[in-house]
Design an enzyme around this catalytic site. Sequence first.
Site, PDB file in Angstrom:
ATOM      1  N   TYR A 128      54.664  61.111  82.341  1.00 56.52           N
ATOM      2  CA  TYR A 128      53.352  60.813  82.909  1.00 56.52           C
ATOM      3  C   TYR A 128      52.362  61.974  82.852  1.00 56.52           C
ATOM      4  CZ  TYR A 128      56.003  56.870  84.653  1.00 56.52           C
ATOM      5  OH  TYR A 128      56.797  55.751  84.734  1.00 56.52           O
TER       6      TYR A 128
ATOM      7  N   ALA B 292      55.389  49.724  88.558  1.00 58.39           N
ATOM      8  CA  ALA B 292      56.647  48.972  88.454  1.00 58.39           C
ATOM      9  C   ALA B 292      56.464  47.485  88.717  1.00 58.39           C
ATOM     10  CB  ALA B 292      57.682  49.548  89.427  1.00 58.39           C
TER      11      ALA B 292
ATOM     12  N   ARG C 235      55.876  63.745  89.474  1.00 58.63           N
ATOM     13  CA  ARG C 235      57.029  62.978  89.004  1.00 58.63           C
ATOM     14  C   ARG C 235      57.070  62.910  87.479  1.00 58.63           C
ATOM     15  NH1 ARG C 235      55.504  56.700  88.661  1.00 58.63           N
ATOM     16  NH2 ARG C 235      57.651  56.550  88.037  1.00 58.63           N
TER      17      ARG C 235
ATOM     18  N   GLU D 186      44.504  46.007  82.427  1.00 58.36           N
ATOM     19  CA  GLU D 186      45.776  46.599  82.846  1.00 58.36           C
ATOM     20  C   GLU D 186      45.946  47.924  82.111  1.00 58.36           C
ATOM     21  OE1 GLU D 186      50.326  45.536  81.907  1.00 58.36           O
ATOM     22  OE2 GLU D 186      49.252  43.968  83.001  1.00 58.36           O
TER      23      GLU D 186
ATOM     24  N   HIS E  36      48.444  51.468  81.574  1.00 56.03           N
ATOM     25  CA  HIS E  36      49.716  52.179  81.760  1.00 56.03           C
ATOM     26  C   HIS E  36      49.616  53.530  81.083  1.00 56.03           C
ATOM     27  CE1 HIS E  36      51.621  48.716  83.479  1.00 56.03           C
ATOM     28  NE2 HIS E  36      51.088  47.995  82.509  1.00 56.03           N
TER      29      HIS E  36
ATOM     30  N   ASN F 233      46.633  49.383  87.435  1.00 54.46           N
ATOM     31  CA  ASN F 233      47.928  49.827  86.956  1.00 54.46           C
ATOM     32  C   ASN F 233      48.932  49.361  87.998  1.00 54.46           C
ATOM     33  OD1 ASN F 233      50.296  51.076  86.223  1.00 54.46           O
ATOM     34  ND2 ASN F 233      49.337  53.019  85.691  1.00 54.46           N
TER      35      ASN F 233
ATOM     36  N   ARG G 215      59.643  52.138  76.045  1.00 54.07           N
ATOM     37  CA  ARG G 215      60.497  52.557  77.152  1.00 54.07           C
ATOM     38  C   ARG G 215      61.682  51.612  77.300  1.00 54.07           C
ATOM     39  NH1 ARG G 215      57.471  54.606  82.020  1.00 54.07           N
ATOM     40  NH2 ARG G 215      59.579  55.311  82.467  1.00 54.07           N
TER      41      ARG G 215
ATOM     42  N   PRO H 174      52.690  51.312  92.882  1.00 53.29           N
ATOM     43  CA  PRO H 174      53.655  52.213  93.505  1.00 53.29           C
ATOM     44  C   PRO H 174      53.947  53.464  92.675  1.00 53.29           C
ATOM     45  CG  PRO H 174      54.748  50.209  92.724  1.00 53.29           C
ATOM     46  CD  PRO H 174      53.278  49.999  92.590  1.00 53.29           C
ATOM     47  N   ASN H 175      54.087  54.536  93.405  1.00 52.17           N
ATOM     48  CA  ASN H 175      54.468  55.857  92.895  1.00 52.17           C
ATOM     49  C   ASN H 175      53.368  56.561  92.103  1.00 52.17           C
ATOM     50  OD1 ASN H 175      57.151  55.913  93.980  1.00 52.17           O
ATOM     51  ND2 ASN H 175      57.673  54.369  92.449  1.00 52.17           N
TER      52      ASN H 175
END
Length: 162
Positions: free
Chosen positions: A22, A76, A17, A97, A99, A73, A106, A9-10
């Site tokens: 990012y 969230a 964003r 995975e 990120h 990825n 974070r 998502p996103n």
Amino acid sequence: MKVVVIQGPNLNMLGHREQSIYGGMKLEEIHSQMEAVAKQNGFEIEFFQSNLEGEIVDRIQECLGDADGIIINPAAYTHTSIAIRDAISAVSLPAIEVHISNIYRREEFRQKSMTAAVCTGQISGFGPFGYHLAMISMMQMLGELDALRKAQAAQQQAVAQA
């Protein structure tokens, strides 16, 4: 060999964003770079992005018998989805995975990955370059697995002929 890249998502909003976290690179640009690397090395690559957990689970499951490896990825869903974790585990394919940000620097809730334990490895915090690192890692892993399978087949053939 085929690699499926699954984006959560996103990630379709990359370049728009939170650029301080990012960066300014759009998802299409990341995919274009990955596709160039794949083609240069004789790999097939396919991309999938969804904001919906169930669609991501479905796509992971579809990889069984259709792909040799997964770069994912979960975004969230990394921190919340047992369903995605279970799907990765169920297909038993090499999975990396990725990120963009360093999730361990974070917010506390982002520092726990539900999916990392069922992935072959994790790349975190290298920005969009992390996808390139994942692609190189996946190609290396799949090359080694292919060489191992060929050696085992040759050994079995030699035993059968003896």
